[in-house]
Design an enzyme around this catalytic site. Structure first.
Site, short mmCIF file in Angstrom:
data_model
loop_
_atom_site.label_atom_id
_atom_site.label_comp_id
_atom_site.label_asym_id
_atom_site.label_seq_id
_atom_site.Cartn_x
_atom_site.Cartn_y
_atom_site.Cartn_z
N TYR A 163 12.51 33.89 -6.20
CA TYR A 163 12.72 33.66 -4.77
C TYR A 163 14.03 32.90 -4.53
CZ TYR A 163 11.23 32.09 -0.02
OH TYR A 163 11.11 31.84 1.33
N ARG A 172 18.59 34.22 1.87
CA ARG A 172 17.13 34.33 1.80
C ARG A 172 16.46 34.05 3.15
NH1 ARG A 172 14.67 30.09 -2.11
NH2 ARG A 172 14.50 28.82 -0.22
N ASP A 173 15.39 34.79 3.41
CA ASP A 173 14.63 34.64 4.65
C ASP A 173 15.54 34.70 5.87
OD1 ASP A 173 12.28 34.57 3.33
OD2 ASP A 173 11.72 32.53 3.84
N SER A 200 12.89 28.25 5.49
CA SER A 200 12.92 28.51 4.05
C SER A 200 14.22 29.18 3.61
CB SER A 200 11.73 29.40 3.67
OG SER A 200 11.62 30.50 4.55
N ASP A 210 9.10 38.25 1.27
CA ASP A 210 9.66 38.42 2.62
C ASP A 210 10.99 39.17 2.67
OD1 ASP A 210 7.51 36.83 3.20
OD2 ASP A 210 8.65 35.10 3.85
N ASP A 226 5.14 24.64 4.81
CA ASP A 226 5.88 25.87 5.11
C ASP A 226 7.20 25.57 5.81
OD1 ASP A 226 3.88 27.70 4.17
OD2 ASP A 226 2.73 27.28 5.99
#
Length: 389
Positions: free
Chosen positions: A111, A116-117, A123, A162, A344
């Site tokens: 990840y 990312r995201d 995140s 994701d 989260d």
């Protein structure tokens, strides 16, 4: 056989009551995993020392000391270790220095894609769009090298939660448009380089409330299959992971959002239906379609105002413990993907990484930055666990 919520609870309770094996040794020969079969029928998901350490620290700080005995059991539950930064690869080497039983499979979450995201702030990763060379050489190549150095250890990998689903549902966002090429090339590179005999891989496919919509099922499956084929159709890809760090029920019928005004456009009202429907599309697209489903925090439903609300859902509880007894031919195992108790995202609206989803009415407050420990949230998960510890 149709698995109901009550039957799952009874099953998980029985499994939890079984005595734990002791004094099992690490493997003395190279592991060769057959990705054509369900490896979770042979291996137990490893309870890594990092999550156990977080739980042990939480026990020392319990506001409700009556939870201590139950909390100790949480630390012994197998869960995936998140390698979400280059620096955190050190956690992998540290854990591999311990004596992991031969019947354990070490779960890792890969990840750290550039950008990312792309549709969330909480995140966002360390690598910017365009830093794909660093992702390859400083992250994937290093992890692959470590796994090669430990041929006697079995590994299960969740590949980039994701990422590919965002390219379907958030294609209108510039950040996701900018990330598309890097996501596809990065995931393909990871699949190719991590395609080792002692590894089985599951590419993340979001959940039923994401790619389960009528208009998203086929494009979502085709998007995953495209990347899988670009990697050379790696032999150790088993299928997909779903509901990672999510809240969806396994088989609640009718589904949690079946009464919503737009429910007619999504028949994947639980993860069982989603894995069946998405699995059929994957098969048509030419990709393996077995799945693992995260049940780490989905014990309580009816908490979210909207299906898309994902941040620190208030009232949640630990769910069914990891098991290969899913009642589904497509679903290999229920797993704990998200370490319960780790946030989260932050509810501090002044923080740089604040995401508005973490400030919604159904989100637990206060909550720290993503990945940081939230003591009060952990105690809530424990109190609301089904089955109880």
């Amino acid at each position: 056989m149709r698995t109901t919520a009550s039957s799952l609870l009874a099953l998980a309770t029985a499994v939890a009551a079984l005595p734990s094996p002791v004094n099992k040794r690490a493997c003395d020969a190279a592991v060769k995993l057959d990705a054509g079969s369900n490896i979770f029928e042979k291996y137990n998901l490893h309870a890594n020392s990092f999550y156990r350490g977080e739980v042990e620290a939480a026990i020392a700080n319990l506001k409700d000391t009556s939870l201590a005995d139950a909390a100790k059991k949480v630390g012994e539950v197998g869960s995936f270790l998140w390698l979400d930064t280059i620096a955190n690869i050190e956690k992998l080497t540290t854990e591999l220095a311990t004596d992991i039983p031969c019947d354990n499979i070490f779960g890792l979450v890969i990840y750290d894609l550039p950008g990312r995201d792309c549709a969330a702030k909480a995140s966002n990763g360390e690598l910017a769009v365009g830093e794909l060379p660093r992702y390859k050489t400083e992250y994937i190549d290093v992890i692959a090298g470590i796994l090669k150095e430990h041929p006697n250890q079995a590994f299960a990998l969740i590949i980039e939660p994701d990422s590919l689903p965002n390219l379907v549902t958030n294609s209108d966002l510039k950040a996701c448009q900018d990330s598309e090429a890097g996501y596809e090339e990065g995931v393909a590179y990871a699949l190719k380089e991590l395609n080792l005999d002692n590894v089985v891989m599951y590419i993340d496919a979001g959940h039923g409330g994401w790619l389960g919509w009528n208009d998203n099922l086929k494009p979502g499956a085709q998007g995953l299959a495209k990347v899988y084929k670009a990697a050379g159709s790696p032999s150790q890809v088993r299928g997909i992971s779903t509901n990672i760090a999510g809240w969806n029920s396994w088989d609640e019928t009718p589904g949690e959002f079946s009464d919503a005004s737009d429910a007619q456009w999504n028949k994947a009202q639980n993860e069982k239906l989603y894995t069946e429907m998405f699995g059929a599309e994957l098969k048509s697209a030419g990709m393996p379609n077995h799945a693992i489903v995260d049940t780490g925090r989905n014990a309580v439903t009816g908490l979210r105002e909207e299906w898309g609300n994902w941040c620190n859902v208030n009232g949640a509880g630990f769910g069914v413990r990891p098991t290969a007894d899913t009642g589904s031919e497509l679903v290999d195992a229920f797993v704990w993907g998200k370490p319960g108790g780790e946030s989260d995202g932050t509810s501090d609206s002044s923080a740089t990484r604040y995401d508005s989803f973490c400030g919604k009415p159904d989100a637990f407050k206060p909550s720290p930055e993503a990945g940081q420990w939230n003591q009060e949230y952990f105690e809530m998960l424990l109190k609301n666990a089904k089955p109880k510890f």
